[in-house]
Motif scaffolding. Structure first.
Motif, PDB file in Angstrom:
ATOM      1  N   THR A 234     -27.739 -23.542 -34.543  1.00  0.00           N
ATOM      2  CA  THR A 234     -27.464 -22.438 -35.467  1.00  0.00           C
ATOM      3  C   THR A 234     -27.794 -22.870 -36.890  1.00  0.00           C
ATOM      4  O   THR A 234     -27.218 -23.836 -37.399  1.00  0.00           O
ATOM      5  CB  THR A 234     -25.976 -22.039 -35.399  1.00  0.00           C
ATOM      6  OG1 THR A 234     -25.676 -21.669 -34.056  1.00  0.00           O
ATOM      7  CG2 THR A 234     -25.661 -20.867 -36.333  1.00  0.00           C
ATOM      8  N   GLY A 236     -27.453 -22.774 -40.661  1.00  0.00           N
ATOM      9  CA  GLY A 236     -26.324 -22.361 -41.493  1.00  0.00           C
ATOM     10  C   GLY A 236     -26.674 -22.159 -42.951  1.00  0.00           C
ATOM     11  O   GLY A 236     -25.994 -21.433 -43.673  1.00  0.00           O
ATOM     12  N   ARG A 237     -27.769 -22.811 -43.398  1.00  0.00           N
ATOM     13  CA  ARG A 237     -28.030 -22.784 -44.845  1.00  0.00           C
ATOM     14  C   ARG A 237     -29.471 -23.202 -45.119  1.00  0.00           C
ATOM     15  O   ARG A 237     -30.048 -24.015 -44.387  1.00  0.00           O
ATOM     16  CB  ARG A 237     -27.071 -23.798 -45.495  1.00  0.00           C
ATOM     17  CG  ARG A 237     -27.052 -23.838 -46.987  1.00  0.00           C
ATOM     18  CD  ARG A 237     -25.907 -24.721 -47.462  1.00  0.00           C
ATOM     19  NE  ARG A 237     -26.244 -26.139 -47.496  1.00  0.00           N
ATOM     20  CZ  ARG A 237     -26.939 -26.716 -48.478  1.00  0.00           C
ATOM     21  NH1 ARG A 237     -27.408 -26.008 -49.483  1.00  0.00           N
ATOM     22  NH2 ARG A 237     -27.185 -28.020 -48.456  1.00  0.00           N
ATOM     23  N   ALA A 251     -25.464 -25.552 -38.593  1.00  0.00           N
ATOM     24  CA  ALA A 251     -24.021 -25.336 -38.773  1.00  0.00           C
ATOM     25  C   ALA A 251     -23.237 -26.632 -38.584  1.00  0.00           C
ATOM     26  O   ALA A 251     -22.173 -26.811 -39.177  1.00  0.00           O
ATOM     27  CB  ALA A 251     -23.552 -24.274 -37.785  1.00  0.00           C
ATOM     28  N   ALA A 268     -28.818  -9.384 -40.885  1.00  0.00           N
ATOM     29  CA  ALA A 268     -27.433  -9.779 -41.181  1.00  0.00           C
ATOM     30  C   ALA A 268     -27.293 -11.303 -41.133  1.00  0.00           C
ATOM     31  O   ALA A 268     -26.582 -11.898 -41.955  1.00  0.00           O
ATOM     32  CB  ALA A 268     -26.473  -9.129 -40.183  1.00  0.00           C
ATOM     33  N   GLN A 269     -27.973 -11.957 -40.179  1.00  0.00           N
ATOM     34  CA  GLN A 269     -27.862 -13.413 -40.066  1.00  0.00           C
ATOM     35  C   GLN A 269     -28.647 -14.106 -41.177  1.00  0.00           C
ATOM     36  O   GLN A 269     -28.245 -15.149 -41.661  1.00  0.00           O
ATOM     37  CB  GLN A 269     -28.359 -13.893 -38.702  1.00  0.00           C
ATOM     38  CG  GLN A 269     -27.300 -13.777 -37.609  1.00  0.00           C
ATOM     39  CD  GLN A 269     -27.201 -12.385 -37.033  1.00  0.00           C
ATOM     40  OE1 GLN A 269     -28.219 -11.800 -36.685  1.00  0.00           O
ATOM     41  NE2 GLN A 269     -26.008 -11.841 -36.953  1.00  0.00           N
ATOM     42  N   LEU A 271     -28.951 -12.959 -44.185  1.00  0.00           N
ATOM     43  CA  LEU A 271     -28.084 -12.856 -45.372  1.00  0.00           C
ATOM     44  C   LEU A 271     -27.096 -14.014 -45.437  1.00  0.00           C
ATOM     45  O   LEU A 271     -26.812 -14.545 -46.512  1.00  0.00           O
ATOM     46  CB  LEU A 271     -27.298 -11.551 -45.314  1.00  0.00           C
ATOM     47  CG  LEU A 271     -27.772 -10.388 -46.169  1.00  0.00           C
ATOM     48  CD1 LEU A 271     -26.812  -9.225 -46.036  1.00  0.00           C
ATOM     49  CD2 LEU A 271     -27.923 -10.788 -47.628  1.00  0.00           C
ATOM     50  N   GLU A 272     -26.573 -14.399 -44.257  1.00  0.00           N
ATOM     51  CA  GLU A 272     -25.562 -15.470 -44.226  1.00  0.00           C
ATOM     52  C   GLU A 272     -26.120 -16.809 -44.699  1.00  0.00           C
ATOM     53  O   GLU A 272     -25.376 -17.680 -45.139  1.00  0.00           O
ATOM     54  CB  GLU A 272     -25.001 -15.633 -42.802  1.00  0.00           C
ATOM     55  CG  GLU A 272     -24.099 -14.483 -42.392  1.00  0.00           C
ATOM     56  CD  GLU A 272     -23.750 -14.539 -40.917  1.00  0.00           C
ATOM     57  OE1 GLU A 272     -23.982 -15.579 -40.271  1.00  0.00           O
ATOM     58  OE2 GLU A 272     -23.237 -13.516 -40.407  1.00  0.00           O
ATOM     59  N   LEU A 273     -27.438 -16.996 -44.601  1.00  0.00           N
ATOM     60  CA  LEU A 273     -28.029 -18.287 -45.003  1.00  0.00           C
ATOM     61  C   LEU A 273     -28.219 -18.396 -46.505  1.00  0.00           C
ATOM     62  O   LEU A 273     -28.458 -19.478 -47.032  1.00  0.00           O
ATOM     63  CB  LEU A 273     -29.428 -18.473 -44.401  1.00  0.00           C
ATOM     64  CG  LEU A 273     -29.639 -18.354 -42.915  1.00  0.00           C
ATOM     65  CD1 LEU A 273     -31.018 -18.871 -42.567  1.00  0.00           C
ATOM     66  CD2 LEU A 273     -28.584 -19.141 -42.179  1.00  0.00           C
ATOM     67  N   GLU A 276     -25.401 -16.927 -53.244  1.00  0.00           N
ATOM     68  CA  GLU A 276     -25.087 -15.703 -53.988  1.00  0.00           C
ATOM     69  C   GLU A 276     -26.218 -15.203 -54.891  1.00  0.00           C
ATOM     70  O   GLU A 276     -26.600 -14.035 -54.780  1.00  0.00           O
ATOM     71  CB  GLU A 276     -23.784 -15.907 -54.785  1.00  0.00           C
ATOM     72  CG  GLU A 276     -22.940 -14.663 -54.956  1.00  0.00           C
ATOM     73  CD  GLU A 276     -22.996 -13.696 -53.763  1.00  0.00           C
ATOM     74  OE1 GLU A 276     -23.746 -12.717 -53.907  1.00  0.00           O
ATOM     75  OE2 GLU A 276     -22.325 -13.884 -52.749  1.00  0.00           O
ATOM     76  N   ARG A 279     -29.195 -13.671 -52.787  1.00  0.00           N
ATOM     77  CA  ARG A 279     -28.909 -12.417 -52.073  1.00  0.00           C
ATOM     78  C   ARG A 279     -29.202 -11.175 -52.902  1.00  0.00           C
ATOM     79  O   ARG A 279     -29.517 -10.119 -52.366  1.00  0.00           O
ATOM     80  CB  ARG A 279     -27.424 -12.344 -51.716  1.00  0.00           C
ATOM     81  CG  ARG A 279     -27.056 -13.178 -50.572  1.00  0.00           C
ATOM     82  CD  ARG A 279     -25.592 -13.024 -50.338  1.00  0.00           C
ATOM     83  NE  ARG A 279     -25.191 -13.982 -49.331  1.00  0.00           N
ATOM     84  CZ  ARG A 279     -24.101 -13.867 -48.618  1.00  0.00           C
ATOM     85  NH1 ARG A 279     -23.288 -12.858 -48.810  1.00  0.00           N
ATOM     86  NH2 ARG A 279     -23.806 -14.774 -47.717  1.00  0.00           N
ATOM     87  N   ALA A 288     -28.902  -6.040 -46.817  1.00  0.00           N
ATOM     88  CA  ALA A 288     -27.557  -5.539 -46.497  1.00  0.00           C
ATOM     89  C   ALA A 288     -27.577  -4.072 -46.079  1.00  0.00           C
ATOM     90  O   ALA A 288     -26.657  -3.601 -45.416  1.00  0.00           O
ATOM     91  CB  ALA A 288     -26.641  -5.735 -47.703  1.00  0.00           C
TER      92      ALA A 288
END
Ligand SMILES: Cc1cc2nc3c(=O)[nH]c(=O)nc-3n(C[C@H](O)[C@H](O)[C@H](O)COP(=O)(O)OP(=O)(O)OC[C@H]3O[C@@H](n4cnc5c(N)ncnc54)[C@H](O)[C@@H]3O)c2cc1C
Length: 459
Positions: A234, A236-237, A251, A268-269, A271-273, A276, A279, A288
């Motif tokens: 996964t 994560g960043r 992750a 959506a996934q 966006l998580e990476l 601020e 985004r 979003a």
């Protein structure tokens, strides 16, 4: 060049094939234990059959997906029509056909439409006027902001025509109703599928499960060129250094360095990476607002071969499309009188079906199916199964902004059916987006290699 691709759905696989072919060192990172994303198969415990997460079809106009199958060596595993021909049943078992004849487009659908029994003549004339408007009217900027339902009403289409004709095509193609789709996206489907050529709408159906059709063969293709898939990985960043993406962090904390990255993740996934500030910057600020819609598949096994079609559409009832997997897998061979038959009831724009469990779906749909297809009336249902995909596709809503391939990071590229390919949420869009991301990533190296000889020339 080392390229890391996040997400091993079709877009990630297409990008990986392209990049591995060009000699790059490719690593695919997939959070699930298997690849394929929205296209995969599971083995049915009782019958041993491969059941797809959702019945998929292609059309002749989806040429890049067909090209992808050719590249990985599985084009022969699709069953193609020469021209589109779809039986359409109404709730009471009356059958009509929508089919293309050997006439120049857009006249090719006219003979079958003239004989079509599920619309009164006055409604057919209205629909014909609507089709002329779809083909003749120039695309305008407003098309992207207006719903197709409103666009049709403004051109004299009635609620009955929208429900019985336009939605018959828009719902399975866009996974939403005319009122939820932008006029631009819906007109695109009609133009590409029905108005340019008489063969473009011909339907292709996989004869095998999707994992066998394109997931496993793509992975073999990538592995044979030195690429690798890591499952259970996964992302994560993003690791950002000096305005570039230096790699991806999993992750569990592992860091994977890369010269270029392709993010082939659902919006959506992705966006998580992002951090601020990123985004809020284009194109990420569009992520979003991407909404998704579900698809439900109800699998039915009958004791005998009774459905007289490979696939059929339905009007005037809750059924939409039904696929006869037994016939399709037998390459269309006529059904044998004895033996189980596996049908798949495919329900798009399925929000109202999602709360229903298998038993409730059976109680709702089976009586309608038996009524609409009288030969099923006496067949015994042996068993059933339901597969629900809550976020099956993005909704091409009015006003939707779809991000392009490039990002503010010069070596991060986006892929995914939702990106700005022009196509709706399809396998075609996923493959196109993957190839576009691969081409953009490949340019990094060609720019670097153009610079290298110059640098080497400096004493
Ligand atoms: C039921 C159903 C029926 C459909 N019918 C048709 C059809 O008939 N014809 C057609 O052309 N299209 C159809 N589609 C649409 C088509 O399947 C999709 O548009 C396409 O497969 C999307 O591919 P993708 O690679 O863009 O995204 P995805 O398949 O969503 O791939 C994204 C991948 O990223 C992975 N991922 C997510 N987060 C992370 C993370 N943090 N780290 C690592 N990996 C991560 C996911 O697990 C997934 O594997 C259907 C879809 C469904 C679900």
């Amino acid at each position: 060049m080392k390229v890391v691709i996040a997400g091993a759905g079709l877009a990630g696989l297409a990008a990986a094939c392209e990049l591995a072919d060009a000699g790059h060192a490719v690593t695919l990172l997939e959070r699930r234990p298997w690849a394929g994303g929205k296209t995969y198969s599971v083995r049915d415990r009782e019958t041993g059959e491969q059941l797809d997460n959702g019945q998929h079809i292609a059309m002749r106009c989806t040429a890049e997906y067909a090209g992808f199958l050719g590249r990985i060596g599985t084009a022969h595993l699709m069953r193609w029509q020469r021209r589109v021909r779809v039986p359409v049943f109404d709730a009471d078992g009356r059958r009509s056909h929508l089919r293309a004849d050997a006439l120049p487009a857009p006249l090719h659908m006219l003979p079958s439409f003239a004989l079509y029994r599920h619309l009164p003549v006055v409604e057919k004339l209205r629909v014909a006027r609507g089709i002329v408007a779809v083909s003749r009217e120039r695309a305008s900027a407003d098309d992207g902001e207006t719903s197709f339902g409103d666009w049709l009403r403004a051109r004299g289409q009635s609620e009955r025509g929208i429900g019985a004709f336009w939605d018959l095509i828009v719902v399975p193609a866009l996974n939403c109703r005319c009122d939820e789709a932008s006029a631009r996206q819906a007109r695109f489907v009609f133009r590409e599928g029905f108005l340019h050529s008489s063969t473009a709408a011909a339907i292709g159906v996989p004869k095998v499960g999707l994992s066998e059709l394109h997931v496993a063969p793509a992975l073999r293709y990538i592995a044979s060129r030195g690429g690798e898939l890591r499952t259970g990985a996964t992302v994560g960043r993003l690791i950002v250094e000096d305005g570039r993406v230096a790699g991806l962090q999993l992750a569990d904390g592992e860091r994977i360095a890369a010269d270029a990255c392709v993010a082939a993740l659902p919006p959506a996934q992705l966006l998580e990476l992002l951090g601020e500030p990123a985004r809020a910057r284009p194109p990420f600020d569009a992520l979003a607002s991407v909404r998704t819609a579900p698809i439900v598949n109800l699998h039915l096994w009958f004791d005998a071969s009774v459905a007289p079609f490979e696939f059929a559409a339905f009007t005037g009832c809750d059924l939409q499309w039904v696929f006869n997997r037994t016939r399709i897998e037998a390459d269309g061979a006529p059904a044998t009188p004895v033996g189980a038959e596996h049908l798949v009831v495919s329900l798009s724009a399925a929000g109202r079906f999602m709360p229903l469990d298998r038993q409730a779906l059976l109680e709702l749909l089976l009586p309608q199916l038996r009524r609409a297809v009288p030969s099923l009336a006496s067949a015994i249902l042996l068993r059933s199964a339901v597969i629900k995909e809550p976020d099956a596709t993005f909704v091409p809503a009015p006003g939707l902004r779809r991000p392009g391939t490039r990002t503010p990071y010069p070596n991060l590229f986006l892929a995914g059916a939702y990106t700005d390919t022009g196509w709706p949420a399809t396998m075609e869009s996923a493959v196109r987006s993957g190839r576009a991301a691969a081409a953009a990533a490949g340019e990094i190296e060609s720019r670097a290699s153009q610079r290298r000889p110059l640098a080497a020339a400096v004493p």
